[in-house]
Design a protein around this motif. Structure first.
Motif, PDB file in Angstrom:
ATOM      1  N   ALA A 433       1.159  -1.458  -0.490  1.00 59.58           N
ATOM      2  CA  ALA A 433       0.078   0.161   0.005  1.00 59.58           C
ATOM      3  C   ALA A 433       0.931   1.386  -0.296  1.00 59.58           C
ATOM      4  CB  ALA A 433      -0.901  -0.210   0.940  1.00 59.58           C
ATOM      5  N   ALA A 434       1.535   1.288   0.509  1.00 63.36           N
ATOM      6  CA  ALA A 434       2.341   2.538   0.799  1.00 63.36           C
ATOM      7  C   ALA A 434       4.023   2.947  -0.548  1.00 63.36           C
ATOM      8  CB  ALA A 434       4.105   1.534   1.892  1.00 63.36           C
ATOM      9  N   TYR A 435       3.898   1.821  -1.209  1.00 54.57           N
ATOM     10  CA  TYR A 435       4.408   1.989  -2.343  1.00 54.57           C
ATOM     11  C   TYR A 435       3.596   2.294  -3.509  1.00 54.57           C
ATOM     12  CZ  TYR A 435       5.449  -2.881  -3.405  1.00 54.57           C
ATOM     13  OH  TYR A 435       4.757  -4.496  -3.627  1.00 54.57           O
ATOM     14  N   SER A 436       2.415   1.410  -3.389  1.00 51.22           N
ATOM     15  CA  SER A 436       1.706   1.813  -4.494  1.00 51.22           C
ATOM     16  C   SER A 436       0.445   2.958  -4.710  1.00 51.22           C
ATOM     17  CB  SER A 436       0.402   0.625  -4.572  1.00 51.22           C
ATOM     18  OG  SER A 436       1.332  -1.026  -5.326  1.00 51.22           O
ATOM     19  N   LEU A 437       0.416   3.609  -3.303  1.00 52.09           N
ATOM     20  CA  LEU A 437      -0.653   4.413  -3.778  1.00 52.09           C
ATOM     21  C   LEU A 437       0.270   5.496  -2.848  1.00 52.09           C
ATOM     22  CD1 LEU A 437      -3.067   3.360  -0.438  1.00 52.09           C
ATOM     23  CD2 LEU A 437      -2.901   3.070  -3.279  1.00 52.09           C
ATOM     24  N   TRP A 438       1.591   5.473  -2.460  1.00 50.14           N
ATOM     25  CA  TRP A 438       2.664   7.222  -3.160  1.00 50.14           C
ATOM     26  C   TRP A 438       2.723   7.303  -4.229  1.00 50.14           C
ATOM     27  CZ3 TRP A 438       8.016   7.107  -1.350  1.00 50.14           C
ATOM     28  CH2 TRP A 438       8.687   8.670  -1.847  1.00 50.14           C
ATOM     29  N   MET A 439       3.276   6.639  -5.152  1.00 55.86           N
ATOM     30  CA  MET A 439       3.208   6.279  -6.310  1.00 55.86           C
ATOM     31  C   MET A 439       1.976   7.152  -7.189  1.00 55.86           C
ATOM     32  SD  MET A 439       4.266   4.230  -9.805  1.00 55.86           S
ATOM     33  CE  MET A 439       2.354   2.453  -9.358  1.00 55.86           C
ATOM     34  N   VAL A 440       0.750   6.451  -6.851  1.00 57.92           N
ATOM     35  CA  VAL A 440      -0.507   6.624  -7.324  1.00 57.92           C
ATOM     36  C   VAL A 440      -0.473   8.906  -6.973  1.00 57.92           C
ATOM     37  CG1 VAL A 440      -3.085   7.007  -6.914  1.00 57.92           C
ATOM     38  CG2 VAL A 440      -1.821   4.903  -7.543  1.00 57.92           C
ATOM     39  N   LYS A 441      -0.276   8.604  -5.364  1.00 61.01           N
ATOM     40  CA  LYS A 441      -0.860  10.177  -5.734  1.00 61.01           C
ATOM     41  C   LYS A 441       0.648  11.124  -6.107  1.00 61.01           C
ATOM     42  CE  LYS A 441       0.201  13.285  -0.720  1.00 61.01           C
ATOM     43  NZ  LYS A 441       1.432  13.897  -1.481  1.00 61.01           N
ATOM     44  N   ARG A 442       1.550  10.545  -6.208  1.00 62.27           N
ATOM     45  CA  ARG A 442       2.574  11.664  -6.930  1.00 62.27           C
ATOM     46  C   ARG A 442       2.153  12.034  -8.101  1.00 62.27           C
ATOM     47  NH1 ARG A 442       8.145   9.614  -4.999  1.00 62.27           N
ATOM     48  NH2 ARG A 442       6.826   7.468  -5.296  1.00 62.27           N
ATOM     49  N   VAL A 443       1.116  10.435  -9.081  1.00 61.18           N
ATOM     50  CA  VAL A 443       0.903  10.841 -10.288  1.00 61.18           C
ATOM     51  C   VAL A 443      -0.540  11.431 -10.335  1.00 61.18           C
ATOM     52  CG1 VAL A 443       1.452   9.689 -11.968  1.00 61.18           C
ATOM     53  CG2 VAL A 443       3.190   9.011 -10.905  1.00 61.18           C
ATOM     54  N   VAL A 444      -1.154  10.688  -9.645  1.00 62.75           N
ATOM     55  CA  VAL A 444      -2.517  11.111 -10.415  1.00 62.75           C
ATOM     56  C   VAL A 444      -3.539  12.457  -9.836  1.00 62.75           C
ATOM     57  CG1 VAL A 444      -4.868   9.732 -10.282  1.00 62.75           C
ATOM     58  CG2 VAL A 444      -2.362   8.533 -10.883  1.00 62.75           C
ATOM     59  N   PHE A 445      -3.256  12.105  -8.013  1.00 58.89           N
ATOM     60  CA  PHE A 445      -3.452  13.589  -7.661  1.00 58.89           C
ATOM     61  C   PHE A 445      -2.887  14.850  -7.678  1.00 58.89           C
ATOM     62  CE2 PHE A 445      -5.453   9.202  -6.135  1.00 58.89           C
ATOM     63  CZ  PHE A 445      -6.751   9.093  -6.935  1.00 58.89           C
ATOM     64  N   GLY A 446      -3.498  16.047  -7.372  1.00 59.54           N
ATOM     65  CA  GLY A 446      -3.330  16.698  -6.933  1.00 59.54           C
ATOM     66  C   GLY A 446      -3.425  18.062  -7.748  1.00 59.54           C
ATOM     67  N   ASP A 447      -2.679  18.991  -8.056  1.00 59.89           N
ATOM     68  CA  ASP A 447      -2.937  19.845  -8.552  1.00 59.89           C
ATOM     69  C   ASP A 447      -1.987  19.209 -10.293  1.00 59.89           C
ATOM     70  OD1 ASP A 447      -4.549  21.581  -7.308  1.00 59.89           O
ATOM     71  OD2 ASP A 447      -2.563  22.760  -6.577  1.00 59.89           O
ATOM     72  N   VAL A 448      -2.655  19.675 -11.045  1.00 62.19           N
ATOM     73  CA  VAL A 448      -1.730  19.764 -12.383  1.00 62.19           C
ATOM     74  C   VAL A 448       0.077  20.285 -12.535  1.00 62.19           C
ATOM     75  CG1 VAL A 448      -1.901  20.111 -14.606  1.00 62.19           C
ATOM     76  CG2 VAL A 448      -3.667  19.993 -13.919  1.00 62.19           C
ATOM     77  N   GLY A 449       0.514  18.795 -12.687  1.00 65.21           N
ATOM     78  CA  GLY A 449       1.839  19.445 -12.250  1.00 65.21           C
ATOM     79  C   GLY A 449       3.334  20.481 -13.438  1.00 65.21           C
ATOM     80  N   ASN A 450       2.830  20.490 -15.097  1.00 69.61           N
ATOM     81  CA  ASN A 450       3.313  21.307 -15.705  1.00 69.61           C
ATOM     82  C   ASN A 450       2.235  21.067 -16.709  1.00 69.61           C
ATOM     83  OD1 ASN A 450       3.894  18.645 -17.370  1.00 69.61           O
ATOM     84  ND2 ASN A 450       5.220  18.586 -15.101  1.00 69.61           N
ATOM     85  N   ASP A 451       3.103  22.216 -17.858  1.00 62.25           N
ATOM     86  CA  ASP A 451       2.104  22.678 -19.560  1.00 62.25           C
ATOM     87  C   ASP A 451       1.495  20.878 -19.583  1.00 62.25           C
ATOM     88  OD1 ASP A 451       2.036  24.892 -18.600  1.00 62.25           O
ATOM     89  OD2 ASP A 451       3.543  25.696 -19.696  1.00 62.25           O
ATOM     90  N   ARG A 452       2.615  20.010 -19.739  1.00 63.79           N
ATOM     91  CA  ARG A 452       3.162  18.906 -20.495  1.00 63.79           C
ATOM     92  C   ARG A 452       2.108  18.345 -20.133  1.00 63.79           C
ATOM     93  NH1 ARG A 452       8.013  16.307 -20.665  1.00 63.79           N
ATOM     94  NH2 ARG A 452       7.427  15.225 -21.710  1.00 63.79           N
ATOM     95  N   VAL A 453       1.809  17.643 -18.739  1.00 63.82           N
ATOM     96  CA  VAL A 453       0.582  16.908 -18.085  1.00 63.82           C
ATOM     97  C   VAL A 453      -1.361  17.688 -18.639  1.00 63.82           C
ATOM     98  CG1 VAL A 453      -0.919  16.198 -15.775  1.00 63.82           C
ATOM     99  CG2 VAL A 453       1.713  16.001 -16.085  1.00 63.82           C
TER     100      VAL A 453
END
Length: 504
Positions: A433-453
């Motif tokens: 859960a730690a490594y899978s969900l941490w990856m999801v948190k950083r990739v999927v959620f939050g504000d749009v990371g940059n113009d390419r995203v």
């Protein structure tokens, strides 16, 4: 209807011959190569379905058997058959190959016919491994499948593909040389390469230990088990998406299958003597590699390390049997470990394949696998984000998904062997859960990371079809594992009878 058909030969040779036909299309026939490859893969899958529907669940005996003399001077035969362990792995292979062909439909633009042909030939060779009942035939398929995978990584891989291919080839090839020596030694004792006859071969404890260690070198590298796992992250990172999917979903399972077909029934006393070693290596993979996965910055490398940890569960379940029988004098707990290990292998095939395909979807759009380059993908790719989160949760062992079933069965079996084994094995639910969900948190959620995203486009119909099929399979196996477990019961009971009676 299919009783008189040579089904096993068909599912082996249809993709191999089809691969040759695709290869003949050449670079100028890319469109034809894609269509032929998909047609051959679908036909192979359809041919594999009767193996399941016509399977007799009441017997441990090999089914759909084919036997023809091949090299009579050395008593080598073209001998095929399947039981409750091998048949599900063949279905996994045929399903995954269809999805991989579709996944590379638009992505692969260079040497299309060679790419498609390599996967079809690889499919036939992998199925041959699961079908073979002659040790030399098994070894030929076992080694032969290295060639197309070597080319897949070496031709269509990343910048360090040459390094990754040679590391992959050397590890896996050298690991299996000792296995060949063990097979030749057993032939000198028995006069036969028939795997079922080798199961009954009387061997001293010293002979068994040497043969067990020889098998271990070949199968541990293939799984791969700690500490011979270092080739896998490099191979995954450099391989094209389709190569990563086949490598994780099927090729790693051949090591686990080898333990069930060779190590446990041929060398039961040595397996019991060395069970501590396999349990230690498996628990180290579950715990230590889980922590290693947490610090990865590359999504593919994180999923690769996750694969090592989850396959540790499969080998743990297989080799807990001796401790369980000694502690409880019950075959039921031992069966739980073996069947849990096989369920874990099938489940991991679907989940890891889906996760690598998800990474491939992102890489095709942004040409980077670095977690730091993403963020807020859910804002621009909501359908993809939902599926990615689902597969990450399944990878964490979420109840209701296939990822939970195998792990839960192995943990239950671990309790019957030793509390601390179960405690350490259960840590994977936390670490996963730690490594899978941490990856999801950083990739999927939050504000749009940059113009390419911000410019990303959601799944197209082809991508949604592939990931949707895998999501259904993960849910189906998680909610209704009975069809898979039913085909294994008789084979598991027979294997336990074999390993519970000493050959000494």
């Amino acid at each position: 209807m299919f009783a008189d058909w040579p089904l096993l030969s068909l599912v082996i040779w249809v993709p191999i011959v089809g691969g040759m036909m695709v290869l003949a299309a050449g670079d100028s026939g890319a469109a034809a190569a894609r269509r032929i490859a998909l047609g051959v893969a679908v036909v192979t899958f359809m041919l594999s379905i009767p193996l399941f529907t016509g399977f007799d669940r009441s017997t441990y005996l090999m089914q759909f058997v084919e036997q023809t003399p091949w090299i009579s001077a050395f008593n080598i035969n073209y001998h095929l058959g399947v039981d409750g362990f091998s048949m599900p792995l063949i279905l996994l292979t045929t399903i995954t190959t269809v999805l991989v062909i579709i996944a590379g439909w638009q992505v692969i633009q260079k040497r299309v016919s060679q790419y498609m042909a390599a996967f079809l030939i690889l499919e036939g060779l992998m199925i041959g491994v699961f079908c073979s009942l002659d040790a030399i035939l098994f070894y030929i398929f076992f080694e032969g499948m290295l060639i197309p995978m070597f080319l897949i990584i070496g031709v269509w891989g990343g910048e360090r593909r040459v390094y990754a291919t040679f590391k992959f080839f050397l590890y896996t090839f050298l690991g299996s040389v000792l296995m060949l020596i063990a097979l030749i030694y057993m032939y000198s004792k028995s006069g036969s390469f028939n795997i079922l006859e080798l199961h009954d071969l009387k061997l001293s404890l010293g002979e068994q230990k040497l043969i067990f260690l020889a098998f271990l070198t070949g199968f541990a590298v293939k799984v791969p088990m700690w500490p011979v796992h270092t080739w896998l992250p490099d191979a995954h990172v450099e391989a094209p998406t389709g190569g990563s999917v086949i490598l994780a979903a099927i090729m790693l399972k051949i090591g686990g299958y080898g333990f069930l077909r060779f190590s446990l029934p041929i060398t039961p006393d040595a397996s019991q003597a060395f069970d501590w070693l396999i349990i230690f290596m498996s628990l180290t993979a579950v715990v230590y590699i889980g922590f290693v996965a947490m610090v990865q910055k590359d999504m593919k490398k994180l999923i690769a390390y996750s694969s090592i940890a989850h396959m540790g569960f499969a080998t743990l379940g297989m080799f807990l049997v001796f401790r369980i029988i000694a502690n409880t004098d019950s075959m039921q707990g031992a069966a739980l470990g073996i069947e849990g290990g096989v369920v874990q292998m099938i489940s991991h095939g679907f989940i890891s394949g889906a996760l690598f395909l998800c990474v491939g979807v992102l890489y095709d759009r942004m040409h980077t696998r670095q977690i730091a380059d993403y963020g807020g993908v859910v804002n621009t790719m909501p359908v993809f984000a939902a599926l990615f989160v689902f597969f990450a949760m399944a990878n964490s062992g979420l109840p209701g998904t296939s990822g939970f079933v195998g792990e839960f069965m192995v943990i239950l079996a671990s309790f019957k062997a030793n509390f601390w084994f179960a405690f350490l094995a259960a840590l994977t639910l936390i670490l996963g859960a730690a490594y899978s969900l941490w990856m999801v948190k950083r990739v999927v959620f939050g504000d749009v990371g940059n113009d390419r995203v911000a410019a990303l486009q959601d799944l197209n119909q082809r991508e949604f079809l592939i990931l949707g099929i895998l999501a259904i399979l993960v849910l189906l196996l998680g909610l209704w594992p009975a069809p898979l477990l039913d085909v294994m019961h008789a084979s598991t009971e027979h294997l336990l009878q074999q390993i519970s009676h000493s050959k000494l």
